[in-house]
Write an enzyme that holds these catalytic residues in place. Structure first.
Site, short mmCIF file in Angstrom:
data_model
loop_
_atom_site.label_atom_id
_atom_site.label_comp_id
_atom_site.label_asym_id
_atom_site.label_seq_id
_atom_site.Cartn_x
_atom_site.Cartn_y
_atom_site.Cartn_z
N LYS A 13 0.60 -1.68 0.00
CA LYS A 13 0.14 0.02 -0.44
C LYS A 13 0.84 1.15 0.51
O LYS A 13 0.45 2.59 -1.05
CB LYS A 13 -1.27 0.00 1.52
CG LYS A 13 -1.88 -1.17 1.27
CD LYS A 13 -2.93 -1.05 2.85
CE LYS A 13 -2.10 -0.61 3.66
NZ LYS A 13 -1.96 -1.91 4.40
N ARG A 137 11.35 -1.35 11.04
CA ARG A 137 9.77 -0.64 12.57
C ARG A 137 9.83 -2.02 13.64
O ARG A 137 10.40 -3.08 12.56
CB ARG A 137 9.00 -1.11 11.16
CG ARG A 137 8.79 -0.27 10.21
CD ARG A 137 6.66 0.05 9.10
NE ARG A 137 5.89 -0.38 9.63
CZ ARG A 137 4.85 -0.91 9.15
NH1 ARG A 137 4.82 -0.11 8.19
NH2 ARG A 137 4.37 -1.27 10.39
#
Ligand code: AMP
Length: 190
Positions: A13, A137
């Site tokens: 995305k 992350r």
């Protein structure tokens, strides 16, 4: 033009949002990026979101709708936005609809990137192997990804039905090369 780019974690995305930003002169509105910025800025929101994100859970709808509304009111969103990672619950979808209506705006497309789970997991494993520890992350671990996938199937997938019922949903194959997926997206949007 306002577009929701929909799909499970690691579906691409973010990458495809950047393509759409360039091609259609839109603004990317990633709630995940906004939360990560709040964490690095050490704001109250960041402190609240940090543990939730590390566990792969969802931040509450009211908080998310609040940050989206603030962002949508910025002048650069006037031409249109790509919602990336939002809405993630049916309540967020309903909240978004109400917000857009109040602003005299509408959704033009909800596009689902379809990617098999095994491919998502192998993408994250590759990303982990290629990214230095300090740049990774905190939710990019195989265990957290599995949790994020569970959350996606339980809480986020119903959003598809919500937009399907409204006749707004388009599905595309998110598994080919990045450029091929971009071309499929451009075909849908026109
Ligand atoms: P993302 O970068 O979109 O994968 O989001 C990373 C994490 O941020 C998610 O696993 C959630 O913990 C949180 N998050 C991002 N967007 C939302 C949202 N729309 N609703 C609730 N939590 C969110």
């Amino acid at each position: 033009m306002n577009v929701i780019l929909f799909g499970p974690p690691a579906a691409g995305k973010g990458t495809q949002s950047k393509f759409l930003v360039e091609k259609y002169n839109l603004v990317q509105l990633s709630t995940g990026d906004m939360l990560r910025k709040a964490i690095s800025d050490g704001t109250e929101l960041g402190i609240k979101a940090s543990e939730i994100m590390k566990n792969g859970d969802l931040v509450d709808d009211e908080t998310i709708l609040g940050i989206v509304k603030d962002r949508m009111e910025q002048p650069d969103c006037k031409n249109g936005v790509i919602f990336d990672g939002f809405p993630r619950t049916k309540a967020q979808g309903q909240g978004l609809d109400a917000m857009l209506e109040k602003m005299g705006k509408k959704l033009d497309f909800v596009i689902q990137l379809q990617v098999d789970d095994e491919i998502l997991i192998s993408r994250v494993e590759k990303r982990i192997a290629e990214t230095p520890d300090n740049e990774r992350r905190s939710d990019d671990t195989p265990d957290t990804l599995r949790k994020r996938l569970d959350v996606y199937y339980e809480q986020t997938k119903p959003v598809l039905e919500y937009y399907g019922d409204k006749g707004l949903l388009k599905k595309i194959d998110g598994m080919p090369r990045v450029e091929v997926v971009s071309a499929l997206l451009a075909d849908v949007i026109g």
